[in-house]
Write a protein that holds these residues in place. Structure first.
Motif, PDB file in Angstrom:
ATOM      1  N   TYR A  24       0.719  -1.129   0.129  1.00  0.00           N
ATOM      2  CA  TYR A  24       0.022   0.072   0.000  1.00  0.00           C
ATOM      3  C   TYR A  24       1.083   1.056  -0.057  1.00  0.00           C
ATOM      4  N   LEU A  25       0.613   2.261  -0.813  1.00  0.00           N
ATOM      5  CA  LEU A  25       1.139   3.601  -0.889  1.00  0.00           C
ATOM      6  C   LEU A  25      -0.138   4.615  -0.665  1.00  0.00           C
ATOM      7  N   TYR A  26       0.177   5.399   0.440  1.00  0.00           N
ATOM      8  CA  TYR A  26      -1.099   6.441   0.656  1.00  0.00           C
ATOM      9  C   TYR A  26      -0.507   7.649   0.458  1.00  0.00           C
ATOM     10  N   SER A  27      -1.125   8.493  -0.154  1.00  0.00           N
ATOM     11  CA  SER A  27      -0.981   9.999  -0.208  1.00  0.00           C
ATOM     12  C   SER A  27      -1.601  10.588   1.023  1.00  0.00           C
ATOM     13  N   THR A  28      -0.664  11.560   1.797  1.00  0.00           N
ATOM     14  CA  THR A  28      -1.289  11.789   3.079  1.00  0.00           C
ATOM     15  C   THR A  28      -2.475  12.752   3.080  1.00  0.00           C
ATOM     16  N   GLY A  29      -2.901  13.126   2.069  1.00  0.00           N
ATOM     17  CA  GLY A  29      -4.231  13.792   1.983  1.00  0.00           C
ATOM     18  C   GLY A  29      -3.973  15.342   2.005  1.00  0.00           C
ATOM     19  N   ILE A  30      -5.117  16.321   2.109  1.00  0.00           N
ATOM     20  CA  ILE A  30      -4.937  17.502   1.911  1.00  0.00           C
ATOM     21  C   ILE A  30      -4.302  18.002   3.097  1.00  0.00           C
ATOM     22  N   ALA A  31      -4.856  17.806   4.416  1.00  0.00           N
ATOM     23  CA  ALA A  31      -4.202  18.205   5.613  1.00  0.00           C
ATOM     24  C   ALA A  31      -2.836  17.682   5.891  1.00  0.00           C
ATOM     25  N   GLU A  33      -0.770  16.569   3.931  1.00  0.00           N
ATOM     26  CA  GLU A  33       0.328  17.146   3.044  1.00  0.00           C
ATOM     27  C   GLU A  33       0.994  18.487   3.669  1.00  0.00           C
ATOM     28  N   PHE A  36       2.655  17.643   7.143  1.00  0.00           N
ATOM     29  CA  PHE A  36       4.358  16.734   6.706  1.00  0.00           C
ATOM     30  C   PHE A  36       5.125  17.577   6.154  1.00  0.00           C
ATOM     31  N   SER A  37       4.702  18.555   4.989  1.00  0.00           N
ATOM     32  CA  SER A  37       5.749  19.419   4.381  1.00  0.00           C
ATOM     33  C   SER A  37       5.937  20.314   5.338  1.00  0.00           C
ATOM     34  N   LYS A 144      11.863  13.332   5.797  1.00  0.00           N
ATOM     35  CA  LYS A 144      11.173  13.023   4.347  1.00  0.00           C
ATOM     36  C   LYS A 144       9.575  13.371   4.396  1.00  0.00           C
ATOM     37  N   GLY A 145       9.093  14.117   5.354  1.00  0.00           N
ATOM     38  CA  GLY A 145       7.810  14.360   5.233  1.00  0.00           C
ATOM     39  C   GLY A 145       7.088  13.222   5.823  1.00  0.00           C
TER      40      GLY A 145
ATOM     41  N   GLN B  19      -5.863  13.034  -4.265  1.00  0.00           N
ATOM     42  CA  GLN B  19      -4.878  13.349  -2.997  1.00  0.00           C
ATOM     43  C   GLN B  19      -5.533  13.211  -1.695  1.00  0.00           C
ATOM     44  N   THR B  21      -7.256  11.815   1.372  1.00  0.00           N
ATOM     45  CA  THR B  21      -7.750  10.695   2.201  1.00  0.00           C
ATOM     46  C   THR B  21      -8.974  10.232   2.056  1.00  0.00           C
ATOM     47  N   GLU B  24     -10.913  12.492   4.110  1.00  0.00           N
ATOM     48  CA  GLU B  24     -11.349  13.749   3.504  1.00  0.00           C
ATOM     49  C   GLU B  24     -12.397  13.803   2.354  1.00  0.00           C
ATOM     50  N   SER B 116      -4.809   3.091  -3.343  1.00  0.00           N
ATOM     51  CA  SER B 116      -3.506   2.871  -2.236  1.00  0.00           C
ATOM     52  C   SER B 116      -2.823   1.545  -2.358  1.00  0.00           C
TER      53      SER B 116
END
Lengths: 154, 387, 173
Positions: A24-31, A33, A36-37, A144-145, B19, B21, B24, B116
């Motif tokens: 699994y690879l997840y984007s961290t989402g809008i919040a 992102e 973590f950045s 790495k965020g 993008q 989650t 969201e 995912s």
């Protein structure tokens, strides 16, 4: 009622072995992102606040889960928090004994809702509920965020 | 049983990767539906959430993970799951919350995040097969549909081009859907027939794409609906049914379980001649042949006759019985449970004349939507009437 | 679309953006193993495969012979009554010719796969399996087929102890 025929020989019963392969690879989402950045680039821990309820959420969310407003005004919550609770782990994820026990806990920050779960770099005999701890960040070039950009709290 | 109204709907874009989650996406769709209904989260008594297999998100107890974006925190909340059938089963579960008198205002959420899992959602689908009898053969999920499609075509003597026409209709319809992932204004039957063969008779353009997305509805009691909304669709009938566990022992030509679910819903809605009394339909169309299969299961035509309805033009938006005017899963996308937005959501928008460019021309009073799931054995059916 | 809905939410992300570090990500690679119990009926079924035999279970209440075997009849909801050997011949109920492997990767030589009902069991009692010695032109629904077994020493009590099912030859039973 039961089966009319039943074997008493445990050897006669088979098991079929397998696994559930998938990665699994997840984007961290809008919040996520933003959180973590900011942690990676500025070394800051930030929360998102609800314009209506005035609550600051940590980890930050895109929305207020109480009134459903979109969160605005991100705030630096600082690096210092309080140990809300903790535990000391003596076994690993597969039940194997660990060479060194791991202390981890839930850390609350002033004037925020929620908190962060993380490793505490405190000796098992020293850790206490209510103690103050501070985030120890990794050097900038190693960040790495990810939540592991914080090495520990201690 | 009390009367139940649908008074709002919302959905996110359907796209291969979003993008956001999962939670969201839920919040975005839920906020839209609440806005449309003129309610806020504070007004909501109970929340029902639907999401398909945990293996896609790789998060066990997905219902618990999604709950804050679904507005469920500190409220009576439940997740329902019937595979792909969840898309229509979730609004059915919300219906019984209100029909029973337990709740007056229910927020209904459906979510799916299929991006995912790596290398491909197929890797997660692999885990739905029987581990002992099926999995050692290293099946791909497309196989099971290809086998069903082949038997359906062979037994009725249906040509592939007559089924390809369904994909063309839906992908063209999807051009008018602002959330669509695979709309194509110029697609032809030849394009479908010439597309890459995946598992014969299934070709690339016979299939809907995997997607991320969320959708939401607001359902209320009669009293609340009449007070707060001018755009009401009444839930008139609900039905659900499942076929045998061992799929190799089922009838693969006619979905009897869909017919049973439809009969249950029609009986409740006092519909005795569905072909005349239903004016718009959104059957589940993850594959083009499934729209045909389900149109027959919904008793909207004779067995084996669904492909000819599209050939004769009956199922287009200006036809006598528009089918999948949303653009369906084939055109808008297939975030499994979240396809509620183009099934129950679309029927709501159609019946309340809010479908804009997608609005069907026959001034529909009654619509039916249906979803299909588990290991191709589950049918859920919902009938709505305009307020 | 509804005049009132002006904005459809969702932020599109390409595969490259997700996997190439454009956005922050987190990954997991769960390593879990399972031992699924086969139960009374399927344990015997798998054991019989080692002998090159197919076995079903008879329900005396509805007289069906269930294949693969089950200890209960789902129609009558009663225990099934006796073991019955069925034949290693059958009929293709349906099939597909797959150009995709299990992870949706393309393959050059297609897999012939389908559902077959076995002779000696009741109607629509069958399994999924591979077909061989066929071509896209020759394979047909309704075709009679026969199991091609692995050599005895290679059998392990698995559904794959049968390599595939081939067309029944003229005069063969």
């Amino acid at each position: 009622m039961t089966f009319l025929e039943r074997s008493r020989d445990p050897e006669a019963h088979k098991h079929w072995y397998g696994d559930m392969e998938a990665s699994y690879l997840y984007s961290t989402g809008i919040a996520g992102e933003k959180f973590f950045s900011t942690l990676r680039d500025k070394g800051k821990i930030t929360g998102a606040s609800c314009p209506k309820c005035r609550k600051v959420f940590l980890p930050p969310r895109m929305y207020c889960e109480i009134c459903f407003s979109e969160t605005k005004n991100w705030k630096d919550v600082g690096k210092e928090g309080t140990v809300e609770t903790y535990s000391v782990g003596y076994v690993g994820i597969d039940g194997e004994p660990l060479d060194e026990p791991v202390v981890y806990g839930l850390i609350r920050f002033p004037r925020t809702e929620g908190g962060l779960v993380h490793v505490l770099s405190v000796k098992p005999e020293k850790v206490k509920i209510g103690m103050k701890v501070k985030a120890k960040l990794k050097p900038k070039k190693e960040r790495k965020g990810s939540i592991l950009d914080i090495a520990s709290f201690g | 049983m009390r009367k139940v109204a649908c008074i709002g709907a919302g959905m996110t874009l359907f796209w291969r990767r979003l993008q956001e989650t999962g939670k969201e996406m839920c919040w975005e769709a839920a906020s839209m539906a609440l806005d449309q209904a003129g309610l806020t989260l504070k007004d909501i008594d109970m929340v029902v959430l639907g999401s398909a297999p945990d293996a896609f998100d790789g998060i066990h107890m997905k219902g618990e993970n999604l709950l804050d974006g679904a507005g469920g925190a500190k409220k009576p909340y439940m997740r329902v799951f019937t595979g792909g059938g969840t898309a229509v089963f979730t609004p059915i579960a919300a219906w019984w919350h209100i029909a029973s008198g337990l709740a007056n205002k229910v927020l209904v959420l459906c979510e799916e995040k299929m991006s995912s899992v790596f290398p491909h959602p197929q890797s997660a689908f692999g885990h739905i097969w029987d581990p002992i009898l099926d999995r050692p053969l290293k099946p791909n999920l497309v196989w099971i549909f290809a086998m069903e499609m082949n038997r359906y075509m062979t037994k009725h003597g249906i040509k592939k081009e007559d089924i390809a026409r369904i994909a063309v209709k839906n992908k063209r319809n999807a051009v008018d859907h602002p959330c669509a992932q695979l709309p194509d204004p110029n697609i032809t039957v030849e394009d479908v027939l010439n597309s890459e063969v995946m598992a014969w008779p299934v070709q690339r353009l016979d299939i809907s794409p995997p997607s991320d997305g969320a959708s939401a509805l607001v359902k209320t009691s009669e009293k609340v609906a009449k007070k707060v909304s001018d755009d009401i669709a009444w839930v008139e009938g609900t039905g659900w049914c499942i076929d045998k566990t061992m799929w190799t022992c089922r009838d693969l030509v006619f979905p009897e379980y869909v017919a049973r679910a439809a009969k249950q819903a029609y009986r409740m809605a006092k519909i005795d001649n569905p072909r005349k009394q239903i004016h718009v339909a959104e059957p589940y169309d993850p594959f083009d042949y499934k729209e045909c299969h389900h149109t027959e299961g919904l008793l909207l035509c004779d067995k084996g006759k669904a492909p000819s309805m599209t050939k004769e033009g009956i199922t287009y938006r200006d036809g006598d019985l528009p089918i999948c005017p949303s653009g369906g899963l084939l055109g808008v996308g297939n975030p499994i449970a979240a396809t509620m937005g183009i099934k129950a959501g679309e029927i709501y928008w159609q019946l309340t004349q809010q479908a804009g460019k997608r609005q069907v021309k026959n001034d529909p009073e009654v619509g039916v939507c249906q979803a299909w799931g588990d290991l191709m054995q589950y049918g859920s059916v919902l009938v709505m009437r305009r307020g | 679309m509804s005049e009132r809905i002006k904005h459809w939410p969702g932020k599109r992300l390409s595969s490259k953006e997700l996997t190439g570090g454009k956005v922050t990500t987190t990954s997991t690679d769960p390593k879990v193993k399972y031992a699924w119990a086969c139960g009374e009926a399927i344990s015997r079924f798998l054991e019989e495969l080692k002998n090159g035999k197919l076995i079903g279970r008879k329900c005396n209440s509805c007289n069906q012979i269930l294949f693969p075997p089950r200890m209960f009849c789902e129609d009558c909801f009663t225990p099934t009554n006796e073991w019955v050997y069925v034949k290693d011949t059958g009929t293709i109920e349906t099939y597909s010719i797959s150009y995709l492997d299990t992870d949706a990767r393309r393959i050059k030589d297609p897999i012939y796969v389908g559902v077959l009902s076995v002779d000696g069991a009741s109607e629509k009692q069958g399994i999924m399996h591979y077909f061989g010695e066929v071509t896209p032109k020759t394979i047909k629904i309704g075709m009679k087929v026969k199991a091609v077994w692995k050599p005895k020493k290679d059998r392990e009590g698995a559904i794959t102890d049968i390599k595939y099912w081939r067309p029944l030859r003229r005069g063969e039973k």
